[in-house]
Write a protein that holds these residues in place. Structure first.
Motif, PDB file in Angstrom:
ATOM      1  N   ILE A  60     -18.678 -21.687  13.581  1.00  0.00           N
ATOM      2  CA  ILE A  60     -18.826 -22.996  13.079  1.00  0.00           C
ATOM      3  C   ILE A  60     -19.751 -23.765  14.178  1.00  0.00           C
ATOM      4  N   SER A  61     -20.995 -24.451  13.900  1.00  0.00           N
ATOM      5  CA  SER A  61     -21.731 -25.085  14.642  1.00  0.00           C
ATOM      6  C   SER A  61     -22.224 -26.436  14.296  1.00  0.00           C
ATOM      7  N   ILE A  62     -22.335 -27.380  15.218  1.00  0.00           N
ATOM      8  CA  ILE A  62     -22.945 -28.678  15.069  1.00  0.00           C
ATOM      9  C   ILE A  62     -24.136 -28.980  15.721  1.00  0.00           C
ATOM     10  N   SER A  63     -24.959 -30.069  15.467  1.00  0.00           N
ATOM     11  CA  SER A  63     -26.009 -30.536  16.174  1.00  0.00           C
ATOM     12  C   SER A  63     -25.558 -32.168  16.193  1.00  0.00           C
ATOM     13  N   LYS A  64     -26.045 -32.687  17.262  1.00  0.00           N
ATOM     14  CA  LYS A  64     -25.905 -34.193  17.559  1.00  0.00           C
ATOM     15  C   LYS A  64     -27.189 -35.097  16.883  1.00  0.00           C
ATOM     16  N   LYS A  65     -28.216 -34.283  16.430  1.00  0.00           N
ATOM     17  CA  LYS A  65     -29.270 -34.777  15.866  1.00  0.00           C
ATOM     18  C   LYS A  65     -29.222 -34.587  14.431  1.00  0.00           C
ATOM     19  N   GLU A  66     -28.280 -33.958  13.716  1.00  0.00           N
ATOM     20  CA  GLU A  66     -27.927 -33.657  12.350  1.00  0.00           C
ATOM     21  C   GLU A  66     -26.641 -33.627  11.779  1.00  0.00           C
ATOM     22  N   LYS A  67     -26.647 -34.425  10.765  1.00  0.00           N
ATOM     23  CA  LYS A  67     -25.437 -34.893  10.032  1.00  0.00           C
ATOM     24  C   LYS A  67     -24.749 -33.965   9.328  1.00  0.00           C
ATOM     25  N   LYS A  68     -24.570 -32.845   9.995  1.00  0.00           N
ATOM     26  CA  LYS A  68     -23.952 -31.534   9.199  1.00  0.00           C
ATOM     27  C   LYS A  68     -23.221 -30.764  10.209  1.00  0.00           C
ATOM     28  N   ILE A  69     -22.397 -30.059   9.548  1.00  0.00           N
ATOM     29  CA  ILE A  69     -21.456 -29.090  10.061  1.00  0.00           C
ATOM     30  C   ILE A  69     -21.618 -27.584   9.392  1.00  0.00           C
ATOM     31  N   LYS A  70     -21.944 -26.766  10.009  1.00  0.00           N
ATOM     32  CA  LYS A  70     -22.413 -25.354   9.558  1.00  0.00           C
ATOM     33  C   LYS A  70     -21.420 -24.322   9.749  1.00  0.00           C
ATOM     34  N   PHE A  71     -21.123 -23.590   8.457  1.00  0.00           N
ATOM     35  CA  PHE A  71     -20.216 -22.180   8.891  1.00  0.00           C
ATOM     36  C   PHE A  71     -21.062 -20.987   8.565  1.00  0.00           C
ATOM     37  N   TRP A  72     -20.933 -19.996   9.350  1.00  0.00           N
ATOM     38  CA  TRP A  72     -21.917 -18.932   9.451  1.00  0.00           C
ATOM     39  C   TRP A  72     -20.975 -17.789   9.480  1.00  0.00           C
TER      40      TRP A  72
END
Length: 297
Positions: free
Chosen positions: A182-194
């Motif tokens: 699971i990853s996030i970026s402070k510049k993108e309003k998304k949480i991603k599951f890989w």
């Protein structure tokens, strides 16, 4: 008669951090259920603190740091207790440095084996070590995610621009089955599951605000993330759905300033713990009912 001169040798000393600790975690919980050790870091060094005896506390050596690394500060770390006698089991993130630094807990020193990563010309911004201790995952300033072997340091795969070009990966976590990242970026309003095995995107969620931190309880399927608007979302990893939402301030008008310093889920998954900077307090929420059950300042 030959005169013998002796120089006193320092055997033990008691000291704390030279600067406020930036990250602190119990060491040993995964392997022993209970922990009597704490790993903590400030921007200068990493320390092991014993809760039983000060004589057992120690500071990790930084003698093998080259001069270029010493100019930067420690910003975060991750570890795995299961492989502490086999190979490096602690990874440090150094500000504005291209890869993590691997440490051996057993002898408190830098490992001879260091990561040989394929991602170039980008700073490493976050690290996560798998539950088995065999692999680690790095997030980079250019938005890429890379997996490498902890024993050999060799790269396994790279997800280029996982959060878009220039959107640095601010935090990532792996689950307790070595199946999902699971990853996030402070510049993108998304949480991603890989998917870890074939490093493909399983699902992504659009967030209300920019995320700051991820925590996961590896004993179950709960993943929580704190947002810039001072909300905390909890996702069920197995169902890939949002299951709980917490308003830390309990107000309709959100604060302009992000005040959440740290978050965590209790081992039994009953409580959500949150530390805030505004009132210097610890808040404990019941996850099932979403009620605030404790507030310590």
């Amino acid at each position: 008669m030959k005169k013998i001169s002796s120089i006193p040798q320092l055997l033990k000393f008691r000291t704390g951090h030279r600067a406020p600790p930036g990250h602190i975690r119990f060491y040993g919980e995964s392997a022993n259920e209970e922990s009597t050790q704490i790993l903590s870091c400030d921007k200068y060094n990493l320390r092991n603190i014993s809760l039983l005896s000060e004589q057992m506390s120690k500071e990790f050596s930084s003698k093998k740091f080259n001069n270029s690394i010493k100019k930067h500060s420690i910003i975060n770390f991750d570890f795995n207790e299961f492989r502490e006698r086999d190979w490096a089991n602690i990874a440090l993130i150094i500000s504005e440095y291209e890869k993590p630094i691997l440490y051996l807990y057993e002898n408190s020193s830098i490992s001879e084996v260091q990561p040989k990563l394929k991602t170039k010309n980008s700073f490493c911004t976050c690290i996560c070590i798998s539950i088995c201790g065999n692999f680690a995952f790095c997030g980079f300033q250019n938005g890429s995610i890379e997996k490498f072997n902890m024993q050999s340091g060799l790269s396994r795969w790279v997800i280029e621009h996982a959060h878009g070009v220039g959107n640095e990966v601010s935090d990532l976590k792996s689950d307790g089955l070595n199946s999902m990242l699971i990853s996030i970026s402070k510049k993108e309003k998304k949480i991603k599951f890989w998917e870890i095995l074939d490093h493909t995107l399983i699902k992504e969620f659009i967030l209300e605000s920019f995320p700051h931190q991820i925590e996961i309880n590896r004993d179950n399927d709960l993943v929580c993330t704190s947002l810039e608007n001072n909300y905390i979302f909890i996702y069920d990893k197995s169902q890939l759905s949002l299951v709980r939402k917490f308003d830390i301030l309990n107000e309709k008008n959100n604060e302009e300033e992000y005040i959440i310093n740290d978050i965590n889920i209790s081992k039994d998954s009953n409580w959500l713990l949150c530390i805030t900077s505004k009132d210097k307090s610890l808040r404990i929420f019941d996850i099932i009912s979403t009620n605030l059950i404790e507030w310590e300042s």
